[in-house]
Design an enzyme around this catalytic site. Structure first.
Site, short mmCIF file in Angstrom:
data_model
loop_
_atom_site.label_atom_id
_atom_site.label_comp_id
_atom_site.label_asym_id
_atom_site.label_seq_id
_atom_site.Cartn_x
_atom_site.Cartn_y
_atom_site.Cartn_z
N TYR A 179 -15.50 -3.95 6.61
CA TYR A 179 -14.21 -3.36 7.01
C TYR A 179 -13.91 -3.67 8.48
O TYR A 179 -12.79 -4.08 8.84
CB TYR A 179 -14.29 -1.86 6.76
CG TYR A 179 -13.01 -1.10 6.99
CD1 TYR A 179 -11.99 -1.11 6.03
CD2 TYR A 179 -12.82 -0.35 8.15
CE1 TYR A 179 -10.82 -0.40 6.24
CE2 TYR A 179 -11.65 0.37 8.35
CZ TYR A 179 -10.66 0.34 7.39
OH TYR A 179 -9.49 1.05 7.61
N GLY A 235 -1.31 7.58 0.76
CA GLY A 235 -1.73 7.78 2.14
C GLY A 235 -0.73 7.36 3.21
O GLY A 235 0.42 7.80 3.23
N ILE A 236 -1.20 6.50 4.11
CA ILE A 236 -0.39 6.07 5.24
C ILE A 236 0.85 5.30 4.76
O ILE A 236 1.96 5.52 5.27
CB ILE A 236 -1.25 5.20 6.19
CG1 ILE A 236 -2.33 6.08 6.86
CG2 ILE A 236 -0.38 4.50 7.25
CD1 ILE A 236 -3.39 5.31 7.64
N VAL A 258 -2.13 -7.89 -3.07
CA VAL A 258 -1.92 -8.65 -1.83
C VAL A 258 -2.97 -9.73 -1.61
O VAL A 258 -2.74 -10.68 -0.85
CB VAL A 258 -1.86 -7.73 -0.57
CG1 VAL A 258 -0.69 -6.77 -0.64
CG2 VAL A 258 -3.18 -7.00 -0.34
N GLY A 301 0.83 -1.21 0.00
CA GLY A 301 0.00 0.00 0.00
C GLY A 301 0.86 1.25 0.00
O GLY A 301 0.42 2.33 0.40
P1 NAP Z 1 -5.17 4.72 0.67
O1 NAP Z 1 -4.63 6.11 0.57
O2 NAP Z 1 -6.35 4.34 -0.16
O3 NAP Z 1 -3.95 3.72 0.41
C1 NAP Z 1 -4.14 2.31 0.32
C2 NAP Z 1 -3.26 1.79 -0.78
O4 NAP Z 1 -3.40 0.35 -0.82
C3 NAP Z 1 -3.66 2.33 -2.17
O5 NAP Z 1 -2.53 2.67 -2.92
C4 NAP Z 1 -4.38 1.12 -2.74
O6 NAP Z 1 -4.42 1.07 -4.14
C5 NAP Z 1 -3.55 -0.01 -2.18
N1 NAP Z 1 -4.22 -1.29 -2.34
C6 NAP Z 1 -5.55 -1.54 -2.25
N2 NAP Z 1 -5.79 -2.83 -2.50
C7 NAP Z 1 -4.60 -3.41 -2.78
C8 NAP Z 1 -4.21 -4.71 -3.13
N3 NAP Z 1 -5.12 -5.71 -3.29
N4 NAP Z 1 -2.91 -4.99 -3.32
C9 NAP Z 1 -1.99 -3.99 -3.20
N5 NAP Z 1 -2.30 -2.73 -2.88
C10 NAP Z 1 -3.59 -2.43 -2.68
O7 NAP Z 1 -5.61 4.40 2.17
P2 NAP Z 1 -4.94 4.80 3.59
O8 NAP Z 1 -5.92 5.63 4.29
O9 NAP Z 1 -3.54 5.23 3.43
O10 NAP Z 1 -5.00 3.37 4.30
C11 NAP Z 1 -3.84 2.58 4.55
C12 NAP Z 1 -4.22 1.51 5.58
O11 NAP Z 1 -4.62 2.17 6.79
C13 NAP Z 1 -5.39 0.64 5.16
O12 NAP Z 1 -5.18 -0.69 5.60
C14 NAP Z 1 -6.56 1.25 5.91
O13 NAP Z 1 -7.59 0.31 6.14
C15 NAP Z 1 -5.88 1.67 7.19
N6 NAP Z 1 -6.60 2.70 7.95
C16 NAP Z 1 -6.84 3.92 7.39
C17 NAP Z 1 -7.53 4.86 8.15
C18 NAP Z 1 -7.84 6.25 7.63
O14 NAP Z 1 -8.59 6.97 8.31
N7 NAP Z 1 -7.30 6.66 6.49
C19 NAP Z 1 -7.97 4.54 9.43
C20 NAP Z 1 -7.71 3.30 9.96
C21 NAP Z 1 -7.02 2.38 9.19
P3 NAP Z 1 -5.77 1.63 -4.87
O15 NAP Z 1 -5.71 3.12 -4.70
O16 NAP Z 1 -5.58 1.16 -6.27
O17 NAP Z 1 -6.94 1.00 -4.15
#
Ligand code: NAP
Length: 260
Positions: free
Chosen positions: A168, A20-21, A74, A16
């Site tokens: 989720y 984002g994160i 993944v 990922g």
């Molecule tokens: P994000 O900006 O959407 O980043 C997630 C990344 O993972 C994106 O580049 C996405 O690609 C990629 N991804 C999705 N499915 C995938 C797969 N099957 N194989 C490989 N890569 C894949 O989200 P984020 O907010 O940074 O979230 C990162 C993690 O933190 C996640 O696990 C999320 O559940 C967790 N989290 C986030 C928050 C929040 O408030 N943001 C809170 C709690 C937990 P695509 O763009 O193509 O989908």
């Protein structure tokens, strides 16, 4: 900070990492001296992350740049197997740090939630975390168990639930159970496994949440603001480093005090 940093030359795999994160984690680990394998299904985004990384880390065995981008889904076992093979071929060693940030949402109220959207979220967030963890642990054990730190990005929603997020929340609750079991099984190989549980962090994932809902959550956070990806990256760097060497099986909430 170069290779002499807290993670001095260690190889870190971040899934990922294109957004984002995950992108913030890559930047933080690189600043601490790690070499980065940035993996995402968005390979262009992963390359952009690599382009922005601090490059003071130790060059890889071939003398090339310290960081590289890889495409992975993944949720697919063959794709994850290929990823580990390519990372080891590129860097000559398995990653001793792994941060699983790949994740998706497909929000819908329970009464309307389709099985496809339930399975997709479980497939990426939970099965994906399992596949990557297993592949990294196998590679480390095969390499003679040089030690390691595996970090799962769960969510506070896995503990407290959230309207419209049955899929989720279930996936993230599963991640915590996986983390604790991996910690118990892998301790004898010197591999630690911990989870970070972010609250509401401003990233492309939260772009999908209506602004009114985000404002409501911000108002509920004791620290008075939504989180920044950097807040989560800081904790991942701590869990990746020797500064947390006696911590395993833990879930660290990064929520500004929300739902404590
Ligand atoms: P994000 O900006 O959407 O980043 C997630 C990344 O993972 C994106 O580049 C996405 O690609 C990629 N991804 C999705 N499915 C995938 C797969 N099957 N194989 C490989 N890569 C894949 O989200 P984020 O907010 O940074 O979230 C990162 C993690 O933190 C996640 O696990 C999320 O559940 C967790 N989290 C986030 C928050 C929040 O408030 N943001 C809170 C709690 C937990 P695509 O763009 O193509 O989908």
């Amino acid at each position: 900070m170069g290779s002499a940093g807290r993670l001095g030359g260690a190889l870190a795999l971040v899934t990922g990492g294109a957004s984002g994160i995950g992108r913030a984690v890559c930047a933080r680990l690189a600043r601490e001296g790690a070499r980065l394998a940035v993996a995402d299904r968005d390979e262009g985004g992963a390359r952009d992350t690599v382009g922005g990384l601090h490059s003071g880390g130790t060059p890889h065995a071939g003398g090339g740049p310290p960081h590289a981008a890889f495409e992975v889904d993944v949720a697919s076992a063959p794709s994850v197997t290929r990823l580990l093979a390519r990372v080891q071929e590129h860097f000559g060693v398995p990653p001793t740090i792994c941060v699983g940030c790949a994740g998706v949402t497909r929000d819908e109220f329970l009464l309307r939630l389709g099985e496809g959207d339930f399975q997709e979220v479980l497939g990426v967030n939970l099965t994906g975390t399992f596949l990557v963890t297993q592949a990294v642990a196998r590679a480390l054990v095969a390499a003679g168990a040089p030690g390691g730190s595996i970090i799962h990005v769960g969510s506070i929603v896995g503990k407290v639930g959230n309207l419209g997020q049955a899929n989720y929340a279930a996936s993230k609750a599963g991640v915590e159970g996986l983390t604790r079991t991996c910690a118990k099984e892998l301790a004898r190989f010197g591999i630690r496994c911990n989870a970070v549980l972010p609250g509401f962090i401003v990233t492309p994932m939260t772009d999908k949440v209506p602004p009114k809902v985000l404002e409501k959550f911000a108002g509920m956070v004791p620290m008075g603001r939504l989180g920044d990806p950097q807040d989560v990256a800081d904790v991942c760097a701590f869990l990746a480093s020797g500064d947390s060497s006696y911590i395993t099986g833990a879930s660290v909430e990064v929520t500004g005090g929300l739902f404590m």
